[in-house]
Design an enzyme around this catalytic site. Structure first.
Site, mmCIF file in Angstrom:
data_model
loop_
_atom_site.group_PDB
_atom_site.id
_atom_site.type_symbol
_atom_site.label_atom_id
_atom_site.label_comp_id
_atom_site.label_asym_id
_atom_site.label_seq_id
_atom_site.Cartn_x
_atom_site.Cartn_y
_atom_site.Cartn_z
ATOM 1 N N ASP A 17 0.855 -1.174 0.000
ATOM 2 C CA ASP A 17 0.000 0.000 0.000
ATOM 3 C C ASP A 17 0.904 1.241 0.000
ATOM 4 O O ASP A 17 2.064 1.170 0.409
ATOM 5 C CB ASP A 17 -0.886 -0.051 1.253
ATOM 6 C CG ASP A 17 -1.628 1.238 1.484
ATOM 7 O OD1 ASP A 17 -2.321 1.693 0.553
ATOM 8 O OD2 ASP A 17 -1.509 1.807 2.594
HETATM 9 MG MG MG Z 1 -2.972 3.204 3.458
#
Ligand code: MG
Length: 239
Positions: A17
Site C-alpha cells: 500500500d
Molecule cells: Mg494506506
C-alpha cells in the site's frame, strides 16, 4: 507447516500500500490543504479546517470504497461539502485542482520506508497497490525517487476498482508476474482496504498498525508490525 496447516513457502512478491505504509499521507495532506487555503486567502476563524476536511474526506473515501461515488466526482464533491460546511462560497472544482497540484508535490516518506524498499528490491517483486488518484500517486512516486523499486503501480483510479474489491488484487498479482497466492504478501495500514481485502482474496497480510488499535474479531492479519522498518524481519522469518 505452521499451526494453520499452511506450508511456509517463501514469499516472492510484495503488494505494498502507499499512503500510511510508505508515504506519510497525513503530512502530505496537511501540506496541500494549507497551501491551497493560502492560495484562496482563507482565514481560519477558530474552525479547525484540517480536522473538518479530514472528516469529510474520510467519509467520502468510504463511499468510494462502497462504490456509491466515482473517483472523478469524489475529487470535487469533497470540496463542495467542505465549502458548504464552512458556509463559504468558493469554486470547488478550482479548489480541487489547486489542492491536487499541491498534493502531487507532497512526496513525504515515512521513516525507514526508503531503506526498506532498497533492502528488499533484489529479493522481491514489489508492486505498489493504492487506492488513490492517478496523477497524484504517480507524481509522488516520481518525486520521492522510488519508482525503480516497483515493477508496477496499480492505482484504483486507473483500474476503476478500489481495495478491498477483489479485482484490484487480481490486477496487482498479475502485475507482480502471477505468483501463487501463498507466495505473495499484502502489506498495508488499512484494516478495511488492505487486510480484509487481502485476506478475502486469499493472501497473507501484514498490518502496519498505527498506534494502539483493536483488531475486529473477524480479521486476523498474518503479521502485525508497528512500523515499516520491521517488515524485513517478518520476511526473514519466512526466508
Ligand atoms: Mg494506506
Amino acid at each position: 507447516m505452521n499451526k494453520g496447516g499452511r506450508s511456509l513457502t517463501r514469499y516472492r512478491a510484495l503488494l505494498l500500500d502507499a499512503d500510511g505504509t510508505i508515504f506519510d499521507y497525513d503530512r502530505g495532506e496537511e501540506f496541500a490543504l494549507e497551501k491551497t487555503l493560502q492560495d484562496f486567502s482563507f482565514e481560519g476563524e477558530g474552525v479547525d479546517l484540517l480536522t473538518l476536511y479530514r472528516r469529510i474526506n474520510k467519509k467520502i473515501w468510504k463511499e468510494f470504497e462502497q462504490g456509491s461515488i466515482k473517483a472523478g466526482e469524489l475529487k470535487i464533491e469533497r470540496f463542495r461539502r467542505f465549502s458548504a460546511e464552512l458556509g463559504i462560497d468558493f469554486d470547488p472544482e478550482k479548489f480541487s485542482n489547486i489542492y491536487l497540484d499541491h498534493l502531487a508535490q507532497a512526496a513525504f516518506m515515512l521513516p525507514g520506508a526508503r531503506e526498506v524498499l532498497e533492502g528488499l528490491k533484489d529479493d522481491y517483486t514489489m508492486v505498489l497497490l493504492t487506492n488513490g488518484l492517478s496523477g497524484v500517486q504517480r507524481s509522488r512516486v516520481r518525486l520521492a525517487g522510488v519508482g525503480e523499486y516497483f515493477r508496477e503501480l496499480v492505482i484504483s483510479e486507473e483500474v476503476g476498482e478500489a481495495k478491498p474489491a477483489p479485482g484490484i488484487f487480481a490486477r496487482a498479482l498479475k502485475a507482480a508476474g502471477n505468483p501463487a497466492l501463498e507466495e505473495a504478501l499484502m502489506v498495508g495500514d488499512s484494516l478495511e482496504s488492505d487486510i480484509l481485502g487481502g485476506s478475502r482474496f486469499g493472501l497473507d497480510t501484514c498490518w502496519l498498525r498505527g498506534g494502539e488499535r483493536e483488531i475486529p474479531e473477524e480479521l486476523s492479519p498474518t503479521y502485525i508490525i508497528d512500523e515499516i522498518s520491521q517488515l524485513p524481519a517478518v520476511l526473514e522469518g519466512r526466508g
